[in-house]
Design a protein around this motif. Structure first.
Motif, mmCIF file in Angstrom:
data_model
loop_
_atom_site.group_PDB
_atom_site.id
_atom_site.type_symbol
_atom_site.label_atom_id
_atom_site.label_comp_id
_atom_site.label_asym_id
_atom_site.label_seq_id
_atom_site.Cartn_x
_atom_site.Cartn_y
_atom_site.Cartn_z
ATOM 1 N N ASP A 48 -8.950 81.272 -26.198
ATOM 2 C CA ASP A 48 -10.307 81.768 -26.417
ATOM 3 C C ASP A 48 -10.583 82.066 -27.898
ATOM 4 O OD1 ASP A 48 -12.878 82.487 -25.636
ATOM 5 O OD2 ASP A 48 -12.339 84.598 -25.334
ATOM 6 N N GLU A 99 -4.880 79.798 -19.645
ATOM 7 C CA GLU A 99 -3.816 80.646 -19.117
ATOM 8 C C GLU A 99 -2.550 80.343 -19.902
ATOM 9 O OE1 GLU A 99 -5.023 82.683 -15.600
ATOM 10 O OE2 GLU A 99 -3.981 81.010 -14.638
ATOM 11 N N TYR A 123 0.356 84.630 -18.258
ATOM 12 C CA TYR A 123 -0.461 85.694 -18.818
ATOM 13 C C TYR A 123 -1.901 85.211 -18.897
ATOM 14 C CZ TYR A 123 -2.501 88.833 -22.315
ATOM 15 O OH TYR A 123 -3.313 89.722 -22.975
ATOM 16 N N THR A 124 -2.845 86.037 -18.386
ATOM 17 C CA THR A 124 -4.264 85.721 -18.438
ATOM 18 C C THR A 124 -4.930 86.657 -19.434
ATOM 19 O OG1 THR A 124 -4.185 85.091 -16.092
ATOM 20 C CG2 THR A 124 -6.357 85.426 -17.078
ATOM 21 N N SER A 126 -7.972 86.991 -20.500
ATOM 22 C CA SER A 126 -9.281 87.536 -20.151
ATOM 23 C C SER A 126 -9.189 88.800 -19.306
ATOM 24 C CB SER A 126 -10.110 86.479 -19.411
ATOM 25 O OG SER A 126 -9.448 86.071 -18.220
ATOM 26 N N SER A 127 -8.140 88.907 -18.501
ATOM 27 C CA SER A 127 -7.954 90.095 -17.667
ATOM 28 C C SER A 127 -6.736 90.913 -18.076
ATOM 29 C CB SER A 127 -7.814 89.685 -16.198
ATOM 30 O OG SER A 127 -6.706 88.802 -16.040
ATOM 31 N N ASP A 128 -6.002 90.436 -19.080
ATOM 32 C CA ASP A 128 -4.797 91.108 -19.559
ATOM 33 C C ASP A 128 -3.823 91.362 -18.402
ATOM 34 O OD1 ASP A 128 -3.104 92.227 -21.485
ATOM 35 O OD2 ASP A 128 -3.863 94.251 -21.118
ATOM 36 N N THR A 129 -3.582 90.330 -17.596
ATOM 37 C CA THR A 129 -2.681 90.459 -16.453
ATOM 38 C C THR A 129 -1.501 89.510 -16.586
ATOM 39 O OG1 THR A 129 -4.039 88.857 -15.224
ATOM 40 C CG2 THR A 129 -4.500 91.206 -14.878
#
Length: 327
Positions: A48, A99, A123-124, A126-129
């Motif tokens: 991003d 991702e 690790y994503t 956008s959601s910090d997951t």
């Protein structure tokens, strides 16, 4: 007589192929905002329009497991905290559909297989997951190289107790690793090595350089995910622990360290070279402000960024630089 000399020079140029060599450039190097902490042997990925720097070792030589984000639009850094991954250096990361697939590496504690990390995560940003995935198939995970394909990833050429040329395919939909036969023998091409660099450019996967008793300059393409094909060797000094990244049309390779053999001291390199996959040719495009190795390199919007790592004084570095691509 002058005409004879001119003709001789022209013929010599044709015979040596000099007229087909891309001209050298000297693109201007700009200094960006430094990372708030120094870091070597870190891992970088881009998602991003931002660059993320994971782990590595600090100026005290201690392995970390934190995550930092660099935003080019504001030339600023932000600290994202520690991650679920344990402390390590020389991890591996690649991005597919925004991702991030990340893991592997080495925790700096020699002598145990457990120090060579096999965990693999998604690790994503956008959601910090974070989600843990299937472990890597073997323990050759120190500075492995990874490539992004269509729904699949490739990783290999890591180090454990010896040099290997293992390559594996990770299928995202199935969360599965499979060994692939890349069509080379134990002594074949490309060389078994450690500390090489590679990246994906226009859907093509390139890798080279590294170390095996001395620095190397090989360069090859992983074709169809099935076999290596030799490409033009990296010019200049042979090197290991260099860094590379790709724009839409070019691969940029910068720095590294040259070892002539096991008993030689290292010569830290400060060149930036550009590889054109369409022509299979290299071009010298910039001189870094300082030589670097164990550093990072990434590209965002036609700009090539490099920095961190260790400099010519072998000090851990926090500086970041960039050059702007010229066709």
């Amino acid at each position: 007589m002058k005409h004879h000399v001119f003709i001789l020079i022209l013929i010599s140029g044709i015979l040596c192929g000099c007229q087909t060599m891309p001209p050298e450039m000297q693109l201007e190097v700009h200094e960006c905002a430094p990372m708030p902490v120094a870091r070597a042997c870190a891992t970088v990925f881009v998602a991003d329009g931002r660059a993320y720097v994971f782990a590595g070792r600090d100026s005290a030589g201690t392995a970390q497991n934190d995550l930092w984000c660099y935003t080019p639009a504001t030339d600023s850094w932000s600290y994202l905290g520690v991650t679920p991954l344990s402390e390590r250096v020389n991890a591996t990361a690649c991005v597919c559909n925004e991702e991030v697939y990340i893991g592997l590496g080495f925790d700096g504690k020699y002598g145990t297989e457990e120090s060579y990390k096999r965990d693999w995560w998604r690790y994503t940003p956008s959601s910090d997951t974070w989600l843990r995935l299937a472990d890597y198939p073997n323990s050759y995970t120190d500075e492995a190289t990874a490539f992004t394909g269509a729904g699949e990833l490739y990783a290999g050429y890591g180090f454990y107790w010896n040099y290997r040329r293992d390559m594996f395919r990770y299928t995202i939909a199935d969360n599965r690793w499979d060994s692939i036969d890349v069509g080379v023998s134990f002594t074949g091409y490309p060389a078994r090595s450690f500390g090489g660099t590679g990246c994906t450019c226009s859907g093509r996967h390139f890798m080279g350089t590294g170390y095996q008793r001395a620095s190397l300059n090989w360069w090859a393409e992983l074709v169809d995910g099935t076999h290596w094909e030799q490409r033009a060797v990296v010019p200049g000094r042979k090197r290991t622990l260099a860094a590379s990244a790709a724009t839409d049309n070019f691969v940029y390779l910068c720095g590294g360290i040259h070892y002539g053999g096991v008993n030689t001291t290292g010569e830290v390199l400060n060149d930036v070279r550009r590889y054109n996959p369409a022509t299979d040719k290299w071009q010298y495009v910039a001189t870094m402000t300082e030589g670097l190795f164990n550093h990072v390199c990434f590209t965002i919007n036609g700009k090539i960024y490099f920095g961190l790592g260790e400099n010519e004084e072998w000090q851990t570095n926090n500086k970041l630089y960039c050059i702007e691509e010229v066709p």
